[in-house]
Scaffold this motif. Sequence first.
Motif, PDB file in Angstrom:
ATOM      1  N   CYS A  72       3.231 -49.549   1.615  1.00 46.68           N
ATOM      2  CA  CYS A  72       4.134 -48.839   1.065  1.00 46.68           C
ATOM      3  C   CYS A  72       3.810 -47.807   0.133  1.00 46.68           C
ATOM      4  O   CYS A  72       4.649 -46.471  -0.207  1.00 46.68           O
ATOM      5  N   GLU A  93       2.290 -47.763   8.797  1.00 43.40           N
ATOM      6  CA  GLU A  93       2.460 -47.929   7.372  1.00 43.40           C
ATOM      7  C   GLU A  93       3.437 -49.423   7.453  1.00 43.40           C
ATOM      8  O   GLU A  93       4.354 -49.384   8.547  1.00 43.40           O
ATOM      9  N   GLU A  95       5.227 -52.627   5.869  1.00 44.01           N
ATOM     10  CA  GLU A  95       6.184 -52.559   4.837  1.00 44.01           C
ATOM     11  C   GLU A  95       6.012 -53.299   3.963  1.00 44.01           C
ATOM     12  O   GLU A  95       4.837 -54.893   4.251  1.00 44.01           O
TER      13      GLU A  95
END
Length: 315
Positions: A72, A93, A95
Amino acid sequence: MSVLICGSMAYDTIMVFPDRFKNHILPEKIHMLSVSFMVPEMRREFGGCAGNIAYSLKMLGGDPQIMATAGCDFALYAERLDTLGIRRSNIREVENTFTGQCFLTTDLDDNQINAFHPGAMSFSHLNRVSDAQVPVSLAIISPDGKQGMQEHCEQLAEAGIPFIFDPGQGLPMFGRDELLRMISLADFLTLNDYELEMVLNTTGLSLEALQKAVTVLIVTLGGDGSRIYADGVCHDIPAVAAKEVLDPTGCGDAYRAGLLYGISQGWDWPATGRLASLLGTIKIATKGGQNHAISREELAARFEAAFGFAMPAAV
């Protein structure tokens, strides 16, 4: 076609210890080690093996495509990649994770003590080689999450894409059978001299057997250059004297970018190895893994001055 670079993305926190580790570590107390190093110099850099390799390959005029996982906190790194023109469409990406974090302490002899938090790297297996956005002609598996490294080796071999297996700091994660399997799938194997001994000890292979297990074996020897074993021949690649020795961080990654460029250009091994050697020398004269820069003209001039023959032309 692009070069797929599978590996870590990380932020490097680099600290410099203005002494030598050996002066503060007692060999007879190594079983109960408790040491603290005062580090008055500290900085934060963009790093990770995939990021570093892609940076140098792009500088050479190559077309790197990173396949990695980030956390993140990746926005600043993403902005940098966009500025450099390095594709990040295959960077996932994840989380509630951090991008990999590497904490390095270097002493006056350029020895390093590292601590690494993998963060999002642990999810690297969520990426698949078949998801690459641009056709791939060559790849490298550099240190990453364990499952991801294993699955990406399998996927590249299944797709018929030649690749370098570069286990690096990830070596301790693998047992004998796991390591033998990944080596058997690879076309090229890159190791430093310490990693070579680890591989030989873990697998039980001799150096001669390891050479036969892959098409090409590349072993780097730090200031003593490197050796490339290919087609039954050992090519001794000389080191290049550095203008200045500032930071070894990322030198191996720069070397590997040189290998990828030479292979993708169809160069022979003496030229490919020498380009890789020169890139490592260029990198060591700057701090951080991604702050070195050189024009094509200057690179060609330094190549000819160092080795006595012209650098091959780009295709």
